[in-house]
Design a protein around this motif. Structure first.
Motif, PDB file in Angstrom:
ATOM      1  N   MET A 227      46.992  36.411  36.648  1.00 24.16           N
ATOM      2  CA  MET A 227      47.672  35.113  36.571  1.00 24.16           C
ATOM      3  C   MET A 227      46.662  34.005  36.832  1.00 24.16           C
ATOM      4  O   MET A 227      45.935  34.032  37.829  1.00 24.16           O
ATOM      5  N   ALA A 228      46.594  33.043  35.929  1.00 19.00           N
ATOM      6  CA  ALA A 228      45.681  31.908  36.068  1.00 19.00           C
ATOM      7  C   ALA A 228      46.484  30.622  36.129  1.00 19.00           C
ATOM      8  O   ALA A 228      47.438  30.442  35.374  1.00 19.00           O
ATOM      9  N   GLN A 229      46.102  29.734  37.039  1.00 20.80           N
ATOM     10  CA  GLN A 229      46.807  28.465  37.210  1.00 20.80           C
ATOM     11  C   GLN A 229      46.113  27.358  36.430  1.00 20.80           C
ATOM     12  O   GLN A 229      44.922  27.090  36.629  1.00 20.80           O
ATOM     13  N   ALA A 230      46.866  26.704  35.575  1.00 23.23           N
ATOM     14  CA  ALA A 230      46.307  25.645  34.738  1.00 23.23           C
ATOM     15  C   ALA A 230      45.898  24.420  35.544  1.00 23.23           C
ATOM     16  O   ALA A 230      45.085  23.622  35.079  1.00 23.23           O
ATOM     17  N   ASP A 231      46.448  24.279  36.744  1.00 22.08           N
ATOM     18  CA  ASP A 231      46.104  23.121  37.573  1.00 22.08           C
ATOM     19  C   ASP A 231      44.597  23.005  37.766  1.00 22.08           C
ATOM     20  O   ASP A 231      44.027  21.907  37.737  1.00 22.08           O
ATOM     21  N   GLY A 232      43.948  24.139  37.988  1.00 22.23           N
ATOM     22  CA  GLY A 232      42.500  24.124  38.195  1.00 22.23           C
ATOM     23  C   GLY A 232      41.750  23.651  36.968  1.00 22.23           C
ATOM     24  O   GLY A 232      40.762  22.912  37.073  1.00 22.23           O
ATOM     25  N   TRP A 233      42.211  24.077  35.792  1.00 17.56           N
ATOM     26  CA  TRP A 233      41.564  23.635  34.556  1.00 17.56           C
ATOM     27  C   TRP A 233      41.746  22.134  34.350  1.00 17.56           C
ATOM     28  O   TRP A 233      40.824  21.432  33.939  1.00 17.56           O
ATOM     29  N   LEU A 234      42.950  21.632  34.640  1.00 18.46           N
ATOM     30  CA  LEU A 234      43.217  20.205  34.497  1.00 18.46           C
ATOM     31  C   LEU A 234      42.349  19.388  35.461  1.00 18.46           C
ATOM     32  O   LEU A 234      41.773  18.359  35.092  1.00 18.46           O
ATOM     33  N   ALA A 235      42.267  19.867  36.703  1.00 18.57           N
ATOM     34  CA  ALA A 235      41.457  19.158  37.699  1.00 18.57           C
ATOM     35  C   ALA A 235      39.987  19.153  37.307  1.00 18.57           C
ATOM     36  O   ALA A 235      39.303  18.126  37.395  1.00 18.57           O
ATOM     37  N   SER A 236      39.497  20.313  36.840  1.00 20.91           N
ATOM     38  CA  SER A 236      38.101  20.410  36.440  1.00 20.91           C
ATOM     39  C   SER A 236      37.797  19.500  35.258  1.00 20.91           C
ATOM     40  O   SER A 236      36.783  18.784  35.239  1.00 20.91           O
TER      41      SER A 236
END
Length: 256
Positions: A227-236
């Motif tokens: 499971m990967a959280q998109a929040d981290g991608w958005l923040a990055s």
């Protein structure tokens, strides 16, 4: 009752990817659906999703060929049953700490002769004479191993049949180890990785959050449900964009 692509992939020995996020709307599901994720994690333990919205999010997953994986707020049978009645493909049940907890999840999620889920069809049953049998075959069951008590009872929990994934959640695990908010603490990581290995060695499917473990590390330990959280991608992406704007604007000002 649609084919559950995650169950099918896991049964063939494959690795599954599930995308999660603080805000998981129908549009977000369709956005991520184009990239080939196997499923979408619909957050109903901590998120604001209503019963009506849950049905629509499950439909969005159907449109994209993704499995709708919904974390329920508690392991109460009526919550599990109603969540499945809304048409989701699978559930994630928190705080499963004993064999009895795991058996309760199975009974509430499966129709007879496996369990005693209340007889109701809903939209998944439309046009089908074999709904109850197909629901038992296609419904994905994920339990969270997220407390040190569950770790201590893991051998017995792993003996329970009809559970598809045993998901190691380091956030709550850290808290029960006296390390609140420290899911990357070496002691927590060591316990979590040991649990993943134990699950895999028992011939069961281990799952984990890629926020805590890198992909290569998780696969090396034996996890197959990622499971990967998109929040981290958005923040990055946001930080990268703003940094680029700041750097370029300073260069423009300096040159002028």
């Amino acid at each position: 009752m649609r084919r559950n692509n995650i169950k099918e992939k896991l049964m063939s020995g494959g690795v599954c990817t599930v995308v999660s996020g603080s805000v998981m709307t129908g549009d977000m599901i369709e956005l991520f659906g184009q990239f080939g994720f196997d499923g979408a994690w619909i957050e109903c333990e901590h998120g604001p999703i209503t019963w009506n919205q849950l049905g629509d999010l499950a439909r969005a997953c159907d449109l994209c060929g993704m499995t709708s994986v919904t974390r329920v707020p508690a392991k109460d049978p009526w919550i599990i049953t109603r969540t499945l009645d809304r048409g989701v493909n699978g559930i994630v049940v928190p705080h499963v700490n004993t064999r009895e907890d795991a058996e309760l999840v199975v009974r509430a999620s499966k129709f007879g002769p496996i369990g005693d889920r209340g007889i109701y069809g809903g939209r998944r049953s439309f046009g089908r004479d074999d709904f109850f049998q197909k629901a038992n075959e296609e419904t994905l069951l994920v339990v969270l191993i997220e407390e040190i008590t569950a770790v201590e009872n893991l051998s017995e929990i792993l003996q329970v049949e009809h559970i598809d994934v045993f998901f190691v959640a380091s956030g709550d695990l850290a808290q029960t180890m006296g390390l609140v908010g420290q899911h990357t603490h070496p002691e927590v990581v060591a316990v979590a990785e040991g649990v993943i290995r134990q699950i895999a060695d028992a011939g069961r499917v281990a799952g984990t959050n890629i926020m805590t473990h890198s992909v290569d590390r998780a696969l090396e330990q034996g996890a197959r449900f990622l499971m990967a959280q998109a929040d981290g991608w958005l923040a990055s992406g946001a930080k990268s964009f703003l940094s680029e704007v700041d750097s370029c604007s300073k260069s423009v000002v300096k040159s002028s």
